[in-house]
Design a protein around this motif. Structure first.
Motif: not given
Length: 216
Positions: A1-12
């Motif tokens: 299973m692939a790991t989740k993305p490092v960065f979140s979709d949430e941004k400042n």
């Protein structure tokens, strides 16, 4: 299973991605037998990007903190020139001095003696005649002439823009340092989880070998 993305979709507000906190390492990696080398490398890459942005923003903050006082000084001087032309005779930084006002009103055309900066430690003296025009440095060795009201409007706009940019930069730096901390914690959590997993595997293997020896 692939790991989740490092960065979140949430941004400042300036588009800097948020680093999600990894509450469950095993779930994030994709199972008890997941590899940690790739996720740890991704974390290091993310940390490098955050540090690069932090360095650039820190440099921008220093530049703005040097620039804003210069804009304020220039604006104060241009406003003073406008007040002289209007007959207010107001000395920069001083209010309510009626004697000076009266003196200026009596001789509004009298040249004003002042000093201006040629270099960091070199100043020259000059006399300023009555004028409705000032020359402003715009950067990149560019100087343009403006009517005094236009110069005041331009300088106020530049001052507001620089102050807004400084406030945003400080906010971004605080946000970045929070993300750096989160990413460093995530890295430590994944690394420690892997150390614990290896130790448990080794203990199980040792126990299994002991059991086989007894059976013999």
């Amino acid at each position: 299973m692939a790991t989740k993305p490092v960065f979140s979709d949430e941004k400042n507000p300036r588009g800097i991605p948020k680093a999600p906190f990894i509450a469950d390492v095993e779930e994030y990696l994709g199972g008890p037998d997941a590899e940690v080398e790739a996720p740890l490398k991704n974390f290091q890459d993310a940390l490098a990007k955050y540090r690069y942005m932090d360095s650039n923003l820190a440099q921008r903050r220093r530049s703005l903190e040097e620039k804003i006082p210069d804009i304020k000084k220039t604006l104060d001087m241009v406003e003073y020139l406008q007040e002289r032309r209007e007959g207010k005779g107001k000395t920069p930084g001083e209010d309510g001095e009626d004697d000076l006002d009266d003196l200026e009103d009596e001789s509004p055309q009298k040249p004003m003696t002042t000093t201006f900066e040629l270099n960091d430690t070199l100043f020259a003296e000059a006399e300023l005649e009555e004028t409705d025009t000032v020359f402003l440095w715009l950067g990149a060795n560019v100087m343009l002439s403006y009517k005094i009201p236009e110069a005041i409007t331009l300088l106020k706009s530049k001052l507001d823009g620089a102050q807004t940019s400084l406030n945003n930069t400080i906010e971004d730096l605080e946000f970045l340092r929070e993300q750096l901390t989160i990413m460093e914690v995530n890295t430590a959590r994944v690394y420690n989880w892997d150390v614990k997993r290896r130790r448990e595997r080794r203990q199980r293997e040792e126990a299994l070998n002991v059991g086989k020896s007894k059976d013999r």
